[in-house]
Design a protein around this motif. Structure first.
Motif, mmCIF file in Angstrom:
data_model
loop_
_atom_site.group_PDB
_atom_site.id
_atom_site.type_symbol
_atom_site.label_atom_id
_atom_site.label_comp_id
_atom_site.label_asym_id
_atom_site.label_seq_id
_atom_site.Cartn_x
_atom_site.Cartn_y
_atom_site.Cartn_z
ATOM 1 N N TYR A 1 -3.055 5.297 12.643
ATOM 2 C CA TYR A 1 -2.575 5.708 13.954
ATOM 3 C C TYR A 1 -3.745 5.853 14.913
ATOM 4 O O TYR A 1 -4.843 6.261 14.510
ATOM 5 C CB TYR A 1 -1.817 7.028 13.855
ATOM 6 N N THR A 2 -3.513 5.566 16.181
ATOM 7 C CA THR A 2 -4.600 5.635 17.167
ATOM 8 C C THR A 2 -4.793 7.038 17.713
ATOM 9 O O THR A 2 -5.818 7.320 18.339
ATOM 10 C CB THR A 2 -4.314 4.705 18.359
ATOM 11 N N VAL B 1 6.826 8.680 20.903
ATOM 12 C CA VAL B 1 6.431 7.298 20.636
ATOM 13 C C VAL B 1 4.982 7.330 20.148
ATOM 14 O O VAL B 1 4.083 7.779 20.872
ATOM 15 C CB VAL B 1 6.532 6.432 21.907
ATOM 16 N N TYR B 2 4.760 6.875 18.919
ATOM 17 C CA TYR B 2 3.414 6.836 18.346
ATOM 18 C C TYR B 2 2.827 5.434 18.503
ATOM 19 O O TYR B 2 3.553 4.458 18.746
ATOM 20 C CB TYR B 2 3.443 7.211 16.860
ATOM 21 N N GLU B 3 1.527 5.332 18.345
ATOM 22 C CA GLU B 3 0.846 4.030 18.385
ATOM 23 C C GLU B 3 0.070 3.844 17.087
ATOM 24 O O GLU B 3 -0.688 4.735 16.673
ATOM 25 C CB GLU B 3 -0.099 3.962 19.584
ATOM 26 N N PHE B 4 0.268 2.700 16.457
ATOM 27 C CA PHE B 4 -0.374 2.407 15.169
ATOM 28 C C PHE B 4 -1.119 1.089 15.283
ATOM 29 O O PHE B 4 -0.543 0.072 15.693
ATOM 30 C CB PHE B 4 0.687 2.327 14.060
ATOM 31 N N ASP B 5 -2.404 1.116 14.909
ATOM 32 C CA ASP B 5 -3.255 -0.070 14.943
ATOM 33 C C ASP B 5 -3.174 -0.771 13.588
ATOM 34 O O ASP B 5 -3.635 -0.244 12.572
ATOM 35 C CB ASP B 5 -4.699 0.336 15.254
ATOM 36 N N VAL B 6 -2.574 -1.969 13.565
ATOM 37 C CA VAL B 6 -2.376 -2.683 12.303
ATOM 38 C C VAL B 6 -3.708 -3.071 11.671
ATOM 39 O O VAL B 6 -3.896 -2.946 10.453
ATOM 40 C CB VAL B 6 -1.501 -3.929 12.533
ATOM 41 N N GLN C 1 0.855 -1.190 0.000
ATOM 42 C CA GLN C 1 0.000 0.000 0.000
ATOM 43 C C GLN C 1 0.889 1.237 0.000
ATOM 44 O O GLN C 1 2.102 1.149 0.169
ATOM 45 C CB GLN C 1 -0.913 0.012 1.232
ATOM 46 N N ALA C 2 0.266 2.374 -0.198
ATOM 47 C CA ALA C 2 1.023 3.618 -0.209
ATOM 48 C C ALA C 2 1.650 3.854 1.163
ATOM 49 O O ALA C 2 1.041 3.541 2.197
ATOM 50 C CB ALA C 2 0.108 4.784 -0.573
ATOM 51 N N PRO C 3 2.860 4.380 1.212
ATOM 52 C CA PRO C 3 3.494 4.695 2.497
ATOM 53 C C PRO C 3 2.623 5.623 3.329
ATOM 54 O O PRO C 3 1.964 6.531 2.799
ATOM 55 C CB PRO C 3 4.806 5.371 2.086
ATOM 56 N N ILE C 4 2.624 5.403 4.655
ATOM 57 C CA ILE C 4 1.759 6.149 5.562
ATOM 58 C C ILE C 4 2.570 7.235 6.260
ATOM 59 O O ILE C 4 3.537 6.940 6.971
ATOM 60 C CB ILE C 4 1.135 5.201 6.608
ATOM 61 N N PRO C 5 2.201 8.507 6.074
ATOM 62 C CA PRO C 5 2.960 9.597 6.702
ATOM 63 C C PRO C 5 2.598 9.752 8.177
ATOM 64 O O PRO C 5 1.676 9.097 8.680
ATOM 65 C CB PRO C 5 2.534 10.821 5.891
ATOM 66 N N LEU C 6 3.319 10.631 8.853
ATOM 67 C CA LEU C 6 2.995 10.928 10.245
ATOM 68 C C LEU C 6 1.575 11.478 10.347
ATOM 69 O O LEU C 6 1.133 12.246 9.481
ATOM 70 C CB LEU C 6 3.979 11.964 10.803
ATOM 71 N N PRO C 7 0.870 11.132 11.417
ATOM 72 C CA PRO C 7 -0.520 11.576 11.526
ATOM 73 C C PRO C 7 -0.658 13.065 11.824
ATOM 74 O O PRO C 7 -1.718 13.653 11.583
ATOM 75 C CB PRO C 7 -1.048 10.739 12.698
ATOM 76 N N ASP C 8 0.399 13.678 12.343
ATOM 77 C CA ASP C 8 0.308 15.089 12.720
ATOM 78 C C ASP C 8 0.921 16.015 11.681
ATOM 79 O O ASP C 8 1.156 17.191 11.947
ATOM 80 C CB ASP C 8 0.972 15.311 14.077
ATOM 81 N N THR D 1 -0.192 -4.177 17.081
ATOM 82 C CA THR D 1 0.094 -2.772 17.379
ATOM 83 C C THR D 1 1.563 -2.479 17.115
ATOM 84 O O THR D 1 2.435 -3.266 17.470
ATOM 85 C CB THR D 1 -0.236 -2.440 18.849
ATOM 86 N N LEU D 2 1.813 -1.346 16.470
ATOM 87 C CA LEU D 2 3.172 -0.896 16.222
ATOM 88 C C LEU D 2 3.451 0.356 17.041
ATOM 89 O O LEU D 2 2.552 1.173 17.277
ATOM 90 C CB LEU D 2 3.379 -0.581 14.740
ATOM 91 N N TYR D 3 4.718 0.506 17.426
ATOM 92 C CA TYR D 3 5.147 1.678 18.178
ATOM 93 C C TYR D 3 6.342 2.314 17.468
ATOM 94 O O TYR D 3 7.502 2.052 17.806
ATOM 95 C CB TYR D 3 5.515 1.293 19.610
ATOM 96 N N PRO D 4 6.081 3.137 16.450
ATOM 97 C CA PRO D 4 7.188 3.849 15.789
ATOM 98 C C PRO D 4 7.656 5.007 16.668
ATOM 99 O O PRO D 4 6.851 5.678 17.324
ATOM 100 C CB PRO D 4 6.560 4.347 14.486
ATOM 101 N N ILE D 5 8.975 5.236 16.681
ATOM 102 C CA ILE D 5 9.571 6.247 17.562
ATOM 103 C C ILE D 5 10.509 7.128 16.756
ATOM 104 O O ILE D 5 11.366 6.632 16.013
ATOM 105 C CB ILE D 5 10.350 5.580 18.714
#
Length: 725
Positions: free
Chosen positions: A583-584, A573-578, A511-518, A553-557
């Protein structure tokens, strides 16, 4: 004087005593001073009391003599007699006194004896006491207080003008190993030639009740502005240290450290410690507690203090082992005979961990080129560390992430190759299937997974845009971290976006790369509009990416701080729901020790506990901070700030079995004390129990942290980290 108990309940008050009930519960979290220490209680019962016509004041050392008894040494309080008090620790009270005299029976007083360190020798008949006056270490009989012997003191350690020591800055710390074969005498301050903050500790060897000789000198560096006021020998080369300082109008600073002398060199022949450049010269230390961070627990102060619990702490002694393995640690403050200071007895529970040890080491040579097109054609052709570009195939420039495969195999991923978009277009992005052979210290490359985008999921042009496989290169993404979800798909943390990139197990982008949610973007982001300001610095994106044990769940930092963050110590530390593929919205703040430090990688230990790499950018002798840190997302403060505990100092790993030897010519950081002085320590993988694998990105061919002038290899080490979980 009435005893001031600070514990809220009678059951908790019992913990003030060294004899703790076999099934006592640990203190509640609100009594925590740190993740390694909790306040059990304190008592001011000894403050401003008298005994046998003497003021109970100036207590500067504490030596246990039984489960609930100790001896306390008085420093130079005016011209009062030099003396040792017997102390009941359960219900703090003085129970006896010994006046100290010379061999001829003439008394020592505060004018000629400044008592600061004390050792109770086996048998209960003699003690060793240090005085800052000269300095000296003398043996006294407890029965009559007479001096019967003294230990040799090197001439450099005499107070000026006889030697190089400053007045009131000498043997404040004195301790013996449990078998009394080794004594450590620590200087509160530095010798004149060494420069402020460069202290020495004398290591004596001998036997209890007999003669001791100086075996070596060790280098110890207290925190800026603090002095070394006490040592507690744990056995072997391990100690506790107490550092203390005072600032007028502010108050005291008191910190307790666990100290390691493993592999420390003898600095007797070093004329000036200020000229020492090798950080391995200094004893290692790990913070156990800053007393300012303990709960005040109802304490009051007679002068300004950062925490009313604080005072002029100078003495320390270990007590009983508590359920769960913690040790009782008692601290005692010296009131200096002053109306504005307090004689206070503290009781803490502290965690003392064995040092991390090197279990195995495997090395992949820097020039282990893999099949593929010639690379490095955009690099300068001048040799770097003896290696000139272009390269005959694809180098493996170290590993930025490691995941487990079947058996002993690992999936190990390099980053974008040569460090920038404009020089890495011929470097192919891959993850290698490898097998470390720790017995033979080598690595076998079994094959690789190529990251590619044949289905055109990447929404911007890539280097291999018009090819069938559309192999991704280091000019397209800077891949730094890797995680596996519940379905076996791989998630890549990128720094150019920064993005999360989802690929299947064969490396195909899904899938397309997912950018930062903010909306955060780096200067290299393809999404950065003309005139838009980047808020994520270059090369400070998703260096770390951890996955929950269930893979949901992923935790990208972020590796570094955002440019728009007022707190430059913060690493988000972000939280991502697979399952939701989003992002949560929840984040946490991990605070590095210094704004310059980076988060190199992260992995889930268990539950929501993370193991992170915190590192500086130095290598070789310039490498100061390479450590493993444990945090817990479920124990964050109300503002999202995470707790932290240093689990292992990667610059100070014991190698008792000689795994790292014999050394190669010029090799730095091997031997009894093993170090990982490589610039980019970027991979951590918990292996089960207390075992952890750590690997480096060698920034091929630019790093030479191990052997100066020789390109660093990729090293995969396995270490045992006691108490990791």
């Amino acid at each position: 004087m009435a005893d001031k108990a600070i514990l809220a309940s009678a059951a908790a008050a019992i913990l003030l005593a060294p004899a703790v009930p076999a099934h006592a519960t640990p203190p509640p979290a609100d009594r925590a001073c740190s993740t390694e220490a909790s306040l059990l209680g304190f008592s001011d019962a000894l403050d401003k009391t008298t005994f046998a016509g003497t003021p109970v004041a100036g207590l500067s050392a504490l030596a246990p003599t039984g489960a609930d008894r100790a001896l306390a040494l008085v420093d130079n309080i005016g011209t009062t007699p030099a003396r040792i008090y017997s102390v009941n620790l359960t219900k703090p009270a003085i129970t006896g006194i010994t006046l100290l005299t010379r061999a001829d029976g003439t008394p020592y007083t505060g004018g000629d004896f400044d008592g600061e360190g004390l050792i109770a020798e086996p048998g209960g008949r003699t003690v060793l006491a240090s005085s800052e006056k000269e300095p000296s270490i003398r043996r006294f009989r407890l029965g009559d207080g007479r001096e019967i012997a003294s230990l040799p003191v090197p001439s450099r350690f005499q107070v000026t003008p006889a030697g190089e020591a400053a007045v009131n800055q000498t043997f404040e710390a004195l301790t013996a190993t449990p078998d009394h074969r080794v004594i450590f005498a620590g200087m509160e301050g530095a010798l004149a030639a060494d420069g402020a903050g460069n202290n020495r500790i004398l290591r004596y060897t001998g036997r209890a009740g007999g003669a001791y000789t100086v075996a070596e000198q060790l280098a110890y560096r207290p925190d800026p502005g603090l002095g070394l006021v006490e040592l507690v020998a744990l056995g072997g080369d391990q100690l506790l240290s107490v550092e203390r300082g005072f600032t007028a109008g502010v108050g005291n600073t008191v910190r307790v450290y666990q100290v390691s002398a493993t592999g420390a060199p003898d600095v007797t022949g070093v004329a000036s410690l200020s000229a020492v450049t090798d950080p391995r010269t200094w004893l290692g230390k790990r913070l156990i507690a800053d007393i300012a961070n303990c709960p005040p627990a109802g304490a009051t102060a007679k002068q300004p203090q950062p925490n009313p619990l604080l005072d002029n702490i100078e003495a320390a002694a270990l007590g009983a082992t508590l359920p769960g393995g913690r040790r009782v640690l008692r601290l005692l403050s010296d009131d200096n005979g002053s109306a504005t200071q307090i004689t206070r007895l503290y009781t803490l529970a502290v965690t003392i961990r064995p040092e991390a040890t090197l279990r195995s080491r495997a090395i992949l040579p820097a020039t282990a080129y893999q099949r593929g097109p010639v690379s490095g054609t955009q690099l300068p052709t001048a040799p770097v560390n003896g290696i000139a570009a272009p390269f005959p195939g694809q180098p493996v420039p170290g590993f930025s992430a490691v995941l487990p495969l079947a058996g002993d195999r690992l999936l190990a991923m390099p980053d974008n190759g040569f460090g920038a978009k404009n020089n890495s277009a011929d470097f192919l992005l891959r993850a290698y299937d490898i097998t470390p052979d720790h017995r033979r210290h080598r690595v076998t490359v079994n094959g690789f997974v190529s990251f590619r985008d044949p289905d055109h999921k990447v929404p911007f042009p890539i280097v291999n845009e018009s090819t069938r496989d559309r192999l991704l290169t280091g000019a397209d993404f800077d891949i730094e971290s890797l995680a596996r979800d519940a379905r076996g798909n791989l998630w890549i943390g990128d720094e150019f976006g920064p993005y999360l990139i989802k690929v299947d197990r064969t490396g195909k982008v899904l899938q397309a790369p997912i950018p930062l949610p903010d909306g955060g973007k780096s200067p290299q982001s393809p999404d950065l509009a003309a005139g838009e300001t980047a808020t994520v610095p270059a090369s400070r994106g998703f260096e770390a990416l951890a996955a929950s044990r269930d893979g949901r769940t992923l935790y990208p930092i972020l590796e570094g701080a955002r440019t728009d963050d007022a707190n430059q110590r913060r690493r988000i530390v972000y939280e991502f729901d697979v399952r939701k593929n989003s992002y949560t919205g929840r984040t946490w703040s991990f605070l590095v020790d210094d704004p310059s430090l980076l988060v190199g990688d992260a992995a889930v230990l268990d539950g929501r506990r993370l193991l992170l790499i915190e590192r500086d950018n130095g290598m070789g002798q310039q490498s100061a901070v390479k450590r493993l840190v444990v945090t817990d997302l479920d124990k964050a403060a109300a503002d999202g700030t995470l707790p932290r505990r240093t689990a292992a100092d990667l610059m100070r790993i014991a190698d008792p079995k000689g795994v790292s030897t014999p050394a190669r010519p010029g090799e730095y950081g091997v031997g009894e004390l093993f170090s990982f002085p490589l610039q980019s320590v970027e991979s951590v993988l918990p292996l089960g129990g207390d075992r952890v694998l750590v690997a480096n990105d060698n920034n091929f061919p630019g790093n030479d942290g191990r052997i100066p002038g020789r390109a660093d290899d990729t090293e995969l080490i396995v270490i045992d980290v006691p108490g990791l979980r």
